[in-house]
Design an enzyme around this catalytic site. Structure first.
Site, PDB file in Angstrom:
ATOM      1  N   HIS A 171       0.769  -1.114  -0.022  1.00 29.42           N
ATOM      2  CA  HIS A 171      -0.135   0.181  -0.043  1.00 29.42           C
ATOM      3  C   HIS A 171       0.803   1.289   0.038  1.00 29.42           C
ATOM      4  CE1 HIS A 171      -0.267  -1.794   4.157  1.00 29.42           C
ATOM      5  NE2 HIS A 171       0.946  -0.873   4.136  1.00 29.42           N
ATOM      6  N   TYR A 258      17.224   1.982   2.723  1.00 29.43           N
ATOM      7  CA  TYR A 258      17.397   1.532   1.379  1.00 29.43           C
ATOM      8  C   TYR A 258      18.763   2.076   0.535  1.00 29.43           C
ATOM      9  CZ  TYR A 258      12.827  -0.274   2.421  1.00 29.43           C
ATOM     10  OH  TYR A 258      11.661  -0.754   3.048  1.00 29.43           O
TER      11      TYR A 258
END
Length: 488
Positions: A171, A258
């Site tokens: 989502h 990340y």
């Protein structure tokens, strides 16, 4: 219509309830069967009681069954939804705790980085067991909808090695679009059109239109910097927007893990995060949030059960993809969303074998991806760095190759910005030994890892991280909720 949906990991109570009520917002789906399965009998019975109450209160013919036998739940299922967290909070705590000893500070640790890679090692053998059962006892051609993290690794394993028709669902795109609609002052979320493309948790808004008008980088940067809340909560995300030219779907805290630039030093972490909520970068934030949520549900179960008596309101159907995909497949009402699938040329400048997240349309003929998308070069570069780690991690999980697992962790962008090879080798040994009970593929490698740890000279430290908060008690949570309610 009458068919069967199996939910694996149904003890993820709040999320299972959301998926259940979403699906029952489709009028044609009132007569279907939900088969719940989980290894936790206690949680399983709690969620069944809640769903039974929803069915009873809404006078529905829907059938709900619950069993700890996964194979029984999957028998004759047309759709299988996975919400599992292999190892639970016990293993997850090690995903956060052990890397901190080596200076690696994670906010979530469930996608890549040290924690996410080990999470994948726990998940993939189990995912392959799911796929075996699906092939053998589910309805022929059954579709596997994976919501579990690490999304890309789990979906990669299910497609490449499990040989099951699989789509990964998240989502992040929807939440990012809600933010953009807010900062641009859209009267309705439907006023914003967008194309996102990339990989899960590193998907990028490469085209934005507000009421048909194209939104450029400068306008979006100005809108975010002027926003009284997001300008503080999404500082890192805004900085990436300025440098890359496009906005990331992922939260401030997730995105920080990340990339190799923002969490490499403690003073840098505190500069870029916001402590108003866990998702903006707090050390171990999602672990704390998950622990508090579990404790709250256990204590306040009667309240959750009472709330299940409310009638289902289709106007409150969530933007989670699952119900919309099932509706499109079964009724041919077309749905557009962003899905995690094998690339195969969908994104021109990412590897063909990667699991990408990109736009697609669903109808009775299946999920049809929009192909030929090229993402900006900087976005592709960061995605490829993660894809290389994901690929090695999947191959390590399949083969039980501990050296390959260490190489995967070594090549992780954030780990590589912080740790030496010697530290990575010892950290992985420590993590696989701590989590041996969930890592059957490494059983033969564990004794040697223990021996190496006993002789190790690599120094570690007892560090809670740059921005750690304690788990709040039930009384503290009650007081905070009461204060928020009073403020409103």
């Amino acid at each position: 219509m009458s068919f069967k949906i199996a939910i694996i990991g149904a003890g993820s109570v709040g999320f299972t309830k959301k998926l259940f009520t979403d699906i029952l917002c489709v009028p044609e789906f009132r007569d279907i069967e939900f088969a719940l399965t989980d290894i936790n009998e206690h949680n399983l019975q709690m969620i069944k009681a809640i769903l039974d109450k929803i069915v009873e209160s809404n006078r529905l013919p829907t059938r709900v069954t619950a069993t700890t036998s996964r194979r029984e739940a999957l028998t004759s299922a047309r759709y299988i939804i996975s919400c599992v967290r292999v190892g639970g909070l016990e293993a997850y705590a090690d995903d956060i705790r052990i890397p901190l000893k080596y200076g690696i500070d994670q906010c979530v640790g469930d996608t890549i980085c040290a924690g996410g890679i080990l999470y994948g090692q726990r998940n993939i053998p189990v995912i392959l067991d799911f796929c075996k059962d699906i092939r053998e006892v589910a309805e022929p051609g059954a579709k596997f909808l994976n919501y579990a993290n690490p999304m890309a690794m789990n979906t990669w394993a299910a497609i490449e090695y499990g040989k099951v028709d699989t789509v990964g669902l998240c989502h992040g795109v929807q939440h990012g679009a809600e933010q953009i609609a807010d900062v641009l002052g859209a009267k309705s979320r439907s006023d914003l059109d967008y194309i996102c493309s990339g990989i899960n948790h590193q998907t990028w808004f490469i085209d934005l239109r507000l009421n048909g008008r194209k939104i450029g980088k400068d306008e979006l940067v100005a809108a975010f910097e002027a926003h009284p809340v997001f300008s503080q909560q999404e500082k890192l995300r805004i900085d990436v927007l300025k440098r890359f030219g496009v906005y990331s779907t992922e939260s401030n805290g997730h995105l920080s893990e990340y990339l190799p630039w923002y969490r490499k030093r403690p003073e840098e972490i505190t500069r870029w995060i916001d402590m108003s909520d866990w998702i903006h970068g707090e050390t171990g934030g999602y672990l704390r949030h998950s622990t508090e949520t579990r404790n709250w549900f256990e204590t306040e179960f009667p309240q959750f059960l009472a709330s299940a008596e409310k009638p289902i309101d289709p106007s409150k159907r969530s933007n989670e993809h699952a119900s919309h995909i099932l509706e499109a497949l079964e009724t041919n009402r077309v749905y557009r969303g962003h899905f995690n699938v094998k690339n195969n040329g969908v994104i021109t400048n990412l590897p063909a074998d990667a699991i990408i997240e990109s736009p697609g349309f669903v109808d009775r003929f299946g999920i049809n991806m929009v192909s030929g998308i090229t993402i900006p070069e900087a976005c592709a570069a960061t995605c490829i760095a993660s894809i290389n780690v994901q690929r090695m991690s999947v191959h390590a999980a399949i083969s039980g190759d501990l050296d390959l697992l260490k190489l995967a962790v070594l090549h992780d962008p954030l780990v590589g910005a912080i740790s030496t090879p010697e530290e990575v080798w010892q950290m992985v040994d420590e993590m696989v030994v701590a989590q041996a009970g969930w890592l059957p593929q490494y059983a033969d490698a564990i004794p040697a890892a223990k021996e190496r740890l006993a002789k190790s000279t690599v120094k570690t430290r007892d560090w809670a991280g740059a921005a750690r908060r304690n788990v709040r008690s039930i009384d503290e949570l009650r007081a905070e909720k009461a204060a928020l309610k009073q403020a409103v």
